[in-house]
Scaffold this motif. Structure first.
Motif, mmCIF file in Angstrom:
data_model
loop_
_atom_site.group_PDB
_atom_site.id
_atom_site.type_symbol
_atom_site.label_atom_id
_atom_site.label_comp_id
_atom_site.label_asym_id
_atom_site.label_seq_id
_atom_site.Cartn_x
_atom_site.Cartn_y
_atom_site.Cartn_z
ATOM 1 N N TYR A 75 41.530 49.798 41.300
ATOM 2 C CA TYR A 75 41.823 48.598 42.080
ATOM 3 C C TYR A 75 43.035 47.847 41.534
ATOM 4 O O TYR A 75 43.407 47.987 40.380
ATOM 5 N N ASN A 76 43.624 47.078 42.434
ATOM 6 C CA ASN A 76 44.625 46.057 42.123
ATOM 7 C C ASN A 76 44.589 45.063 43.278
ATOM 8 O O ASN A 76 43.626 45.064 44.059
ATOM 9 N N ASP A 77 45.614 44.228 43.432
ATOM 10 C CA ASP A 77 45.602 43.209 44.484
ATOM 11 C C ASP A 77 45.581 43.792 45.889
ATOM 12 O O ASP A 77 45.075 43.165 46.817
ATOM 13 N N ASN A 78 46.131 45.005 46.075
ATOM 14 C CA ASN A 78 46.269 45.582 47.416
ATOM 15 C C ASN A 78 45.483 46.865 47.632
ATOM 16 O O ASN A 78 45.618 47.489 48.682
ATOM 17 N N PHE A 79 44.688 47.282 46.658
ATOM 18 C CA PHE A 79 44.015 48.576 46.739
ATOM 19 C C PHE A 79 42.674 48.482 46.028
ATOM 20 O O PHE A 79 42.569 47.882 44.965
#
Length: 170
Positions: A75-79
Motif C-alpha cells: 500500500y501507499n497513498d494511491n494503491f
C-alpha cells in the motif's frame, strides 16, 4: 585407543553438523515483516501517440505468515492490495507463486492437477520441484525474496495494470 577413536568420530560428526548447508537454517518465518521500498508502474499516456511513462512512488509491504503461505499487503497513498502467495526455497532465496483461484486464473489449472514427475530428483530444490510439477515451460512468475539482501520484489497484477514493488525489510 577406543576413546580417542570415539572422540575423533564425535568431532567429525559435530563438524559435519555445524557445516551443513545454510538452507537448513532458512525459515519461511524469516520473510515476515515490514518492507519499505518503491512501487512503479507503466502508464499509457492519453495522447494519440500512446506513449508510456513510468511512475514511481514510495510504498510499504506488510508480510504475515498464514500457515505455509504468506499474506502480502502492499500500500501507499494511491494503491492498496493484498495477495496470498505460496513459498518455495530456491537455494539461498525464497520464491513465491500464486495460490487458489489466482493460481487457476493465471495458469489454467488448479494446483496439483498437473501430472507429477515422481518426486524430487537428485539435487532438485523446492522451487524446481514446484516448477516441474505445477507449471509448463514459459509460465510467468512475479517475484520473491533475496535473503542475503533482506529484500522482496513482486509484480502485482491489478485491473490490467502491473505494479512492481521493490523494497528492503525494516
Amino acid at each position: 585407543m577406543k576413546i580417542i577413536s570415539k572422540l575423533l568420530y564425535l568431532n567429525f560428526f559435530l563438524l559435519l553438523f555445524i557445516s551443513c548447508d545454510k538452507n537448513d537454517d532458512l525459515s519461511f518465518n524469516d520473510v515476515a515483516g515490514i518492507y519499505e521500498g518503491t512501487l512503479s508502474t507503466n502508464v499509457a499516456g492519453k495522447s494519440n501517440t500512446k506513449s508510456v511513462t513510468e511512475t514511481t512512488s514510495q510504498a510499504t509491504v506488510e508480510i504475515t505468515m498464514n500457515g505455509n503461505e504468506i499474506q502480502v499487503h502492499c500500500y501507499n497513498d494511491n494503491f492498496d492490495t493484498t495477495q496470498t502467495l505460496d513459498l518455495f526455497r530456491d537455494n539461498e532465496d525464497i520464491k513465491v507463486c500464486l495460490t487458489g483461484s489466482d493460481f487457476e486464473g493465471m495458469y489454467g489449472h488448479m494446483e496439483g492437477d498437473r501430472e507429477m514427475n515422481g518426486g524430487m530428483m537428485g539435487s532438485e530444490n523446492e522451487w524446481m520441484q514446484h516448477l516441474n510439477d505445477e507449471h509448463k515451460q514459459g509460465d510467468e512468475h512475479f517475484g520473491g525474496f533475496d535473503m542475503s539482501q533482506n529484500s522482496f520484489d513482486y509484480t502485482f497484477k491489478v485491473n490490467g495494470m502491473d505494479y512492481h514493488f521493490e523494497g528492503y525489510k525494516q
